[in-house]
Motif scaffolding. Structure first.
Motif, PDB file in Angstrom:
ATOM      1  N   VAL A  35      55.553  17.489 -49.529  1.00 46.20           N
ATOM      2  CA  VAL A  35      55.187  16.985 -48.212  1.00 46.20           C
ATOM      3  C   VAL A  35      54.137  15.898 -48.384  1.00 46.20           C
ATOM      4  N   ILE A  36      53.887  15.143 -47.301  1.00 46.13           N
ATOM      5  CA  ILE A  36      52.820  14.143 -47.266  1.00 46.13           C
ATOM      6  C   ILE A  36      51.596  14.791 -46.652  1.00 46.13           C
ATOM      7  N   LYS A  37      50.483  14.746 -47.367  1.00 46.95           N
ATOM      8  CA  LYS A  37      49.282  15.473 -46.964  1.00 46.95           C
ATOM      9  C   LYS A  37      48.119  14.500 -46.752  1.00 46.95           C
ATOM     10  N   GLN A  38      47.455  14.599 -45.604  1.00 42.27           N
ATOM     11  CA  GLN A  38      46.278  13.789 -45.332  1.00 42.27           C
ATOM     12  C   GLN A  38      45.087  14.337 -46.103  1.00 42.27           C
ATOM     13  N   VAL A  39      44.344  13.443 -46.784  1.00 41.15           N
ATOM     14  CA  VAL A  39      43.190  13.883 -47.577  1.00 41.15           C
ATOM     15  C   VAL A  39      41.877  13.260 -47.120  1.00 41.15           C
ATOM     16  N   ILE A  70      53.852  12.170 -39.440  1.00 42.52           N
ATOM     17  CA  ILE A  70      53.333  11.496 -38.250  1.00 42.52           C
ATOM     18  C   ILE A  70      51.836  11.250 -38.418  1.00 42.52           C
ATOM     19  N   VAL A  71      51.427  10.013 -38.211  1.00 43.12           N
ATOM     20  CA  VAL A  71      50.014   9.644 -38.238  1.00 43.12           C
ATOM     21  C   VAL A  71      49.492   9.899 -36.833  1.00 43.12           C
ATOM     22  N   ASP A  72      49.112  11.124 -36.597  1.00 40.50           N
ATOM     23  CA  ASP A  72      48.819  11.578 -35.232  1.00 40.50           C
ATOM     24  C   ASP A  72      47.529  10.953 -34.707  1.00 40.50           C
ATOM     25  N   GLY A  73      47.593  10.478 -33.465  1.00 43.13           N
ATOM     26  CA  GLY A  73      46.394   9.986 -32.788  1.00 43.13           C
ATOM     27  C   GLY A  73      45.887   8.648 -33.298  1.00 43.13           C
ATOM     28  N   MET A  74      46.721   7.879 -33.990  1.00 43.20           N
ATOM     29  CA  MET A  74      46.246   6.592 -34.505  1.00 43.20           C
ATOM     30  C   MET A  74      47.381   5.566 -34.516  1.00 43.20           C
ATOM     31  N   PRO A  75      47.393   4.641 -33.548  1.00 41.77           N
ATOM     32  CA  PRO A  75      48.330   3.519 -33.633  1.00 41.77           C
ATOM     33  C   PRO A  75      48.052   2.715 -34.910  1.00 41.77           C
ATOM     34  N   ARG A 121      50.526   8.123 -56.497  1.00 38.18           N
ATOM     35  CA  ARG A 121      51.043   9.073 -55.504  1.00 38.18           C
ATOM     36  C   ARG A 121      50.174   9.127 -54.252  1.00 38.18           C
ATOM     37  N   VAL A 122      49.771   7.966 -53.781  1.00 39.09           N
ATOM     38  CA  VAL A 122      48.872   7.893 -52.631  1.00 39.09           C
ATOM     39  C   VAL A 122      49.355   6.809 -51.665  1.00 39.09           C
ATOM     40  N   SER A 123      48.819   6.901 -50.459  1.00 35.99           N
ATOM     41  CA  SER A 123      49.067   5.901 -49.430  1.00 35.99           C
ATOM     42  C   SER A 123      47.823   5.800 -48.564  1.00 35.99           C
ATOM     43  N   ILE A 124      47.597   4.620 -47.995  1.00 28.10           N
ATOM     44  CA  ILE A 124      46.479   4.419 -47.085  1.00 28.10           C
ATOM     45  C   ILE A 124      47.011   3.645 -45.880  1.00 28.10           C
ATOM     46  N   VAL A 125      46.739   4.147 -44.699  1.00 24.63           N
ATOM     47  CA  VAL A 125      47.268   3.581 -43.461  1.00 24.63           C
ATOM     48  C   VAL A 125      46.116   3.013 -42.647  1.00 24.63           C
ATOM     49  N   LEU A 126      46.314   1.807 -42.119  1.00 28.19           N
ATOM     50  CA  LEU A 126      45.293   1.101 -41.354  1.00 28.19           C
ATOM     51  C   LEU A 126      45.627   1.155 -39.866  1.00 28.19           C
ATOM     52  N   SER A 127      44.616   1.413 -39.063  1.00 26.60           N
ATOM     53  CA  SER A 127      44.822   1.529 -37.626  1.00 26.60           C
ATOM     54  C   SER A 127      45.114   0.164 -36.995  1.00 26.60           C
ATOM     55  N   GLU A 128      45.477   0.213 -35.708  1.00 27.87           N
ATOM     56  CA  GLU A 128      45.829  -1.007 -35.000  1.00 27.87           C
ATOM     57  C   GLU A 128      44.639  -1.939 -34.851  1.00 27.87           C
ATOM     58  N   ASN A 129      43.434  -1.389 -34.649  1.00 29.34           N
ATOM     59  CA  ASN A 129      42.239  -2.232 -34.530  1.00 29.34           C
ATOM     60  C   ASN A 129      41.644  -2.599 -35.891  1.00 29.34           C
ATOM     61  N   ARG A 130      42.266  -2.113 -36.981  1.00 32.48           N
ATOM     62  CA  ARG A 130      41.914  -2.445 -38.365  1.00 32.48           C
ATOM     63  C   ARG A 130      40.507  -1.993 -38.751  1.00 32.48           C
ATOM     64  N   LYS A 131      39.978  -0.988 -38.094  1.00 27.41           N
ATOM     65  CA  LYS A 131      38.657  -0.466 -38.431  1.00 27.41           C
ATOM     66  C   LYS A 131      38.691   1.015 -38.789  1.00 27.41           C
ATOM     67  N   GLY A 157      51.754   6.309 -35.574  1.00 32.57           N
ATOM     68  CA  GLY A 157      52.483   5.822 -36.731  1.00 32.57           C
ATOM     69  C   GLY A 157      53.295   6.929 -37.366  1.00 32.57           C
ATOM     70  N   ILE A 158      54.340   6.533 -38.098  1.00 30.34           N
ATOM     71  CA  ILE A 158      55.181   7.488 -38.821  1.00 30.34           C
ATOM     72  C   ILE A 158      55.372   6.959 -40.235  1.00 30.34           C
ATOM     73  N   LEU A 159      54.934   7.735 -41.219  1.00 28.44           N
ATOM     74  CA  LEU A 159      55.169   7.398 -42.623  1.00 28.44           C
ATOM     75  C   LEU A 159      56.510   7.979 -43.043  1.00 28.44           C
ATOM     76  N   CYS A 160      57.328   7.149 -43.655  1.00 27.20           N
ATOM     77  CA  CYS A 160      58.679   7.576 -44.022  1.00 27.20           C
ATOM     78  C   CYS A 160      58.977   7.153 -45.451  1.00 27.20           C
ATOM     79  N   GLN A 161      59.489   8.094 -46.259  1.00 35.28           N
ATOM     80  CA  GLN A 161      59.870   7.831 -47.644  1.00 35.28           C
ATOM     81  C   GLN A 161      61.393   7.902 -47.760  1.00 35.28           C
ATOM     82  N   LEU A 162      62.018   6.782 -48.170  1.00 38.40           N
ATOM     83  CA  LEU A 162      63.472   6.696 -48.275  1.00 38.40           C
ATOM     84  C   LEU A 162      63.890   6.640 -49.737  1.00 38.40           C
ATOM     85  N   ASN A 163      64.945   7.395 -50.053  1.00 43.68           N
ATOM     86  CA  ASN A 163      65.490   7.379 -51.409  1.00 43.68           C
ATOM     87  C   ASN A 163      66.358   6.134 -51.587  1.00 43.68           C
ATOM     88  N   VAL A 164      65.973   5.288 -52.555  1.00 46.12           N
ATOM     89  CA  VAL A 164      66.670   4.015 -52.756  1.00 46.12           C
ATOM     90  C   VAL A 164      68.128   4.230 -53.164  1.00 46.12           C
TER      91      VAL A 164
END
Length: 751
Positions: free
Chosen positions: A4-8, A687-692, A703-713, A644-651
């Motif tokens: 699964v994708i886990k927020q840290v 689902i990136v809950d509560g954050m456009p 094995r990491v990801s970082i997501v930036l909000s709509e206001n970029r802060k 936001g929704i993070l999605c991993q697709l098998n190539v």
């Protein structure tokens, strides 16, 4: 057990973030904000360092790229001009700077590396496979750190001398830099420019480079450009890098070594100039003032009258007692002796060592050039190297000549100042110190030789034409960029006499020539020009070998809108490229292309994202290749919260749907099959809950990801391959949602 994708982690920042880039080798993410600051953070969001922009006002970061080994970060800045800094990750020292001479803006940078597993096996074909290892560390002389010679020379310059740009590099890597004027520059290690391509010439119209990507074997270059409102992929072919990668690698290593040595010599010459100016500036000023009061030739005559007859004019007495003075003469004697000793040390221990190291590297280059079947194709010329060896020898001869001038001057200077000191004592009606020896006939000869030099008063330097100046010795003329005013006498030199009797030797290119009228600076410039001439042909040759294989017309897009794309090399001989169909405010899908490097064949397909219970497709915000087998997609939920929704697709599932593309038509106008990506396999979602959201960065190696909000802060960090039974939010600390001010202005360390 499924993954699964886990927020840290979750953090807020003080300034808007413009760019995020993960390192594939370390748990580090590079962050550029709206103030032009670049910071390095760990996965725990602990800041490693923060670097201020090169200019305080209006500087923005246009792109960043990690070197494949993760030790260097390349950052492209733009204010009125573009600047590319290569930064040491360990201590944020700037190892190399490239400043554009034009107002063009760097739009993309990337770092490509030849894959080790594609190299030819040495045991399979020992005849054609040749290694060119760098053994210079075993044979060259160790140079002293510049910081130990002068406080003005910082440790940063020492680091440049032992540059990490090529240190421990075993594979060929190239920094690709594209601009909004359609230029694409390729440089090995980020320093040795091996190609400068003009994409506008290939297309016949102005364009802006959006991305550049090299295949694993370095034979195929994919350049995505924007021409007015259309996006094209230009595919360029060249076998030179693929066939002669080892030779180009060896040449680039030598270029880096020689550049560092030239930079070291340049700094040593600065130190020599500083020592000379410190010792003679005050004395020359006083003698220049006195020389301006008397006609030409009178100055030396007055000193000779004083020497031979003890007769002096009232004007001379005033000069000796009021201008020079006894204390001033003592102080000057001590200063000049110390400074000349420092100059001799710099010449013998540093200039000579650096020159000998240059000879070693040039000799190795000449040995390479004699392997014509390997190095002739990449433009290495033995004649150019032999010319540089001669220029380096002439430079070392000039350094030795300066050493002799100092030795000769010190003898004359000591005799002169000992005599002038005793004359001042006599004029002051004081007793001469008993320990002071009397002048011998040899001392008188030295004094006369010293005094006769006073007749050579003439305009000193091009900036002072018409102004009467004075130099008390002959060394200063060697430190100016024009011919010597008083060249050394070489008539009694046995070697010079031999050459005059045998003029046929003068045309021998292997003969180290002596240029009696050249200064050290002129000789140094000749050396630098000859070294640059060695690499001029290799640097221009690669660009001429590139040819356009084909051009893919992708889609139309407004100039004001950014292009979102991602590309990665497949294990097989192909490259995946995916880009968003962002013809409106939000993209409703993406194009997935596979480009085969060995042919003109291109496959493609179109994907959209839609759940069975939704009436509309999910808008696509961003795409990134997580790895060769996984494509990461950032979607926007269609509800009012716009999560936001993070999605991993098998190539592999995506690749099954590819069809061949007709290159004569635009990709967007072709009747490509369209598939719902959610129906292919079982995509991993979070689902990136509560954050456009607006943007994200991923790293399959870490094995990491970082997501930036709509206001970029605001940012959220995710572990992309966590175990399912772990509590996704268990590791969230209480401080995770606290405001992070690590990139505020008052915490930035200015460089």
């Amino acid at each position: 057990m499924s993954q699964v994708i886990k927020q840290v982690e979750e953090r807020s920042v003080a300034n808007e973030i413009d760019m995020l880039l993960w390192s594939d080798r370390m748990d580090l993410v590079a962050i550029a904000n709206s103030k032009g600051e670049v910071a390095l953070h760990r996965l725990s969001w602990a800041r490693v360092w923060c670097l201020a922009p090169p200019y305080d006002y209006g500087t923005v970061v246009t792109d960043m790229a990690w070197r494949p080994d993760g030790r260097i970060l390349a950052v492209a800045y733009y204010s009125s001009h573009s600047h590319i800094y290569l930064i040491n990750v360990e201590n944020k020292n700037i190892l190399h700077k490239v400043v554009s001479a034009h107002a063009e803006k760097v739009t993309c940078i990337s770092w490509a590396q030849e894959k080790s597993d594609l190299k030819q096996n040495e045991d399979e074909d020992p005849i054609t496979y040749t290694k060119y290892p760098d053994h210079s560390s075993k044979y060259v002389l160790e140079l002293s750190p510049l910081s130990s010679l002068s406080p003005t020379m910082t440790n940063l310059q020492d680091e440049n001398t032992h540059s990490n740009l090529f240190h421990e590099q075993k594979d060929l890597n190239l920094l690709l830099v594209g601009t909004d004027e359609g230029h694409l520059r390729m440089s090995i290690f980020g320093q040795f420019v091996c190609a400068d391509l003009h994409l506008s010439d290939y297309l016949g119209q102005k364009c802006s480079v959006m991305s550049a990507h090299l295949s694993n074997d370095l034979s195929t270059l994919h350049v995505t450009v924007k021409c007015e409102s259309s996006v094209k992929i230009v595919i360029l072919k060249s076998d030179l890098l693929k066939i002669h990668s080892k030779e180009i690698f060896a040449i680039a290593i030598k270029d880096a070594h020689l550049n560092n040595l030239v930079s070291y010599l340049s700094n040593i010459i600065v130190l020599i100039k500083e020592s000379w100016e410190t010792s003679l500036l005050e004395m020359d000023h006083k003698l220049s003032y006195y020389a301006s009061l008397v006609p030409d030739g009178v100055l030396s005559a007055e000193f000779l009258d004083l020497l031979m007859f003890g007769i002096t004019s009232s004007r001379m007495q005033k000069f000796l007692l009021q201008d020079l003075t006894e204390k001033g003469l003592k102080k000057f004697g001590q200063v000049i002796e110390m400074c000349y000793a420092n100059i001799q040390k710099l010449l013998l221990k540093h200039v000579t060592k650096a020159g000998q190291n240059i000879t070693f590297h040039l000799s190795e280059l000449r040995g390479m050039a004699r392997l014509e079947h390997n190095f002739k194709e990449v433009g290495l010329s033995e004649n150019a190297i032999t010319e540089a060896v001669g220029a380096n020898g002439s430079f070392l001869i000039k350094g030795g000549e300066m050493h002799q001038i100092i030795n000769h001057f010190m003898i004359n200077y000591k005799a002169f100042f000992r005599w002038i000191y005793s004359e001042i004592i006599h004029l002051m009606d004081e007793k001469v110190v008993p320990e002071m020896p009397k002048n011998t006939q040899q001392d008188v000869t030295h004094i006369m030789e010293f005094v006769l030099n006073f007749d050579h008063i003439m305009p000193y330097g091009r900036l002072n034409v018409g102004k009467k100046n004075f130099t008390v010795e002959k060394l200063g003329q060697y430190l100016n960029d024009y011919p010597l005013r008083i060249p050394p006498e070489t008539d009694e030199n046995i070697w010079e006499q031999f050459l005059k009797r045998n003029e046929c030797f003068n045309d021998d290119p292997h003969l180290i020539k002596h240029f009696p009228n050249y200064s050290l600076i002129m000789q140094f410039k000749q050396l630098v020009a000859s070294i640059e001439n060695i690499f001029s042909a290799p640097k221009s040759l690669l660009a001429n070998h590139f040819s356009v294989s084909h051009i893919i017309n992708c889609l139309s897009i407004e100039d004001s809108k950014p292009l979102y794309l991602s590309e990665i090399n497949n294990h097989s001989d192909s490259t995946y490229i995916t880009f968003l169909n962002k013809t409106s405010l939000l993209a409703d899908g993406l194009y997935f292309l596979e480009l085969f490097n060995g042919s003109n064949k291109v496959h493609g397909v179109y994907f959209y994202f839609k759940h069975s219970d939704n009436y509309h497709n999910y808008p696509v915000l961003d795409i990134k290749f997580y790895s060769q087998s996984i494509l990461s997609v950032l979607l926007q939920d269609t509800n009012l919260n716009k999560n936001g929704i993070l999605c991993q697709l098998n190539v592999s599932f995506l690749k099954e749907k590819l069809v061949e593309i007709d290159l004569s038509q635009d990709v967007c106008n072709q009747n490509l099959p369209k598939y719902n990506a959610f129906e292919l396999g079982t995509p991993l979602q979070k689902i990136v809950d509560g954050m456009p959201c607006s943007y994200f960065a991923v790293s399959g190696c870490r094995r990491v990801s970082i997501v930036l909000s709509e206001n970029r802060k605001r940012v959220r960090l995710y572990e992309m391959e966590a175990e399912e039974d772990d509590d996704e939010d268990a590791d969230m600390t209480n401080s995770a949602r606290e405001s992070d001010t690590s990139m505020q202005e008052d915490n930035v360390v200015n460089e």
